[in-house]
Design an enzyme around this catalytic site. Structure first.
Site: not given
Length: 330
Positions: A92, A226, A249
């Protein structure tokens, strides 16, 4: 079980595009989150895409990101063999081409995201194309994700003070010239702690980008970064418009710490000496009657609860994203 195979991962994305669901891409930096995610994916029969940033690899490798990738790659492969689902690994937000070359040489990842979105358009194309060519030259079975537009917030070492939405026609030119397999777009989400009610989301823009790509013969899966503050209804709108990879995340980080905190808070008197008793850890409380209770301070106790909670969270997310019950390998 399938691991580190770009062709098989591409097949999962093809199904996602056709059926209108998303694969929740879940960031990890250590084993408890990883195992919890595998448990949750197995419970709902969803294929699982794990992710590691350069910072996560550096943490896992005690300062060496390549050692961290090797260690976690072996760990993932070994534990994934216990489950009847597809397990994949994406790198990532990678920015350094030399590091990416070393990742390609290792052959561990299923896909690599090159993030040159902070660069001018032409530079972004040049760097993203370089990764595609690097993988082609190595004849590696690795997909390439690239990003166009800027997502507000902080992710690993990348900081953006404001968002810049992705332009549909630029997206067409970008995919055509880079040859990337997936495109991360900016449609109003935000890295870090965010609330869906505060986001200026543009699902219509995701649809416009999808339409523009398809009109030019490019059936490219879109990626939503996001997404931790995005609510279920908002996410499902995006999934109907070509988004089939959804990054998570921050949510896992919070659940990890909150689960451990709740355990220790509820058993404070059995972990921390009460008022009036010296906190004599060096002598392990030899001079007082009070002793800590290993039933609660053993790290494995918190670790098991963290794994269980992460499994619950992932199972819920996979259900909302529509990947539950769709594993190609179950």
């Amino acid at each position: 079980m399938v691991f580190h195979d770009g062709t098989e991962l591409a097949s999962v994305y093809d199904d996602a595009l056709e059926e209108g669901f998303g694969l929740v891409a879940s960031n990890i930096a250590e084993p408890n989150t990883m195992i919890g995610l595998m448990e949750g994916a197995e419970q709902v029969e969803s294929d699982l895409l794990l992710q590691m940033s350069n910072g996560a690899c550096t943490f896992a490798g005690n300062g060496d990101p390549i050692a961290g990738l090797q260690a976690m790659g072996s760990y993932i492969e070994t534990i994934a063999a216990q489950y009847d689902i597809g397990v994949f690994l994406n790198m990532d937000h990678q920015t350094d081409l030399d590091t990416i070359q070393r990742q390609v040489d290792l052959g561990v990842p299923s896909s690599i995201m090159i993030d040159a979105s902070h660069e001018p358009f032409e530079e972004n194309i040049e760097r993203s194309r370089a990764v595609v060519e690097m993988i082609d030259e190595a004849d590696a079975d690795i997909l390439v994700e690239a990003e166009l537009g800027k997502i507000k917030g902080v992710e690993d070492e990348i900081v953006a003070e404001e968002a810049f939405y992705t332009d549909p026609e630029q997206a067409v030119e970008f995919v055509d010239r880079t040859g990337c397999d997936l495109l991360a777009i900016s449609v109003g989400t935000q890295h870090g702690v965010a609330k869906g009610k505060d986001l200026e989301l543009r699902p219509d823009l995701a649809g416009d980008i999808r339409t523009a790509l398809r009109d030019h013969g490019l059936d490219t899966p879109l990626v939503l970064h996001g997404s931790s503050g995005v609510q279920p209804g908002q996410l499902q709108e995006m999934l109907q418009r070509g988004v089939c990879k959804v990054n998570k995340d921050t949510r896992y980080q919070y659940e990890y710490t909150r689960t451990a905190f709740d355990l220790y808070r509820s058993h404070t008197d059995e972990i921390v000496p009460p008022e009036g008793i010296a906190d004599s850890r060096d002598t392990f409380f030899n001079d007082v009657e009070w002793s800590p209770n290993k039933d609660y301070f053993d790290p494995r106790v918190a670790g098991r609860q963290i794994r269980d909670r992460i499994a619950e969270v992932y199972a819920d997310l996979a259900t909302v994203a529509g990947s539950a019950g769709r594993s190609q390998f179950a």
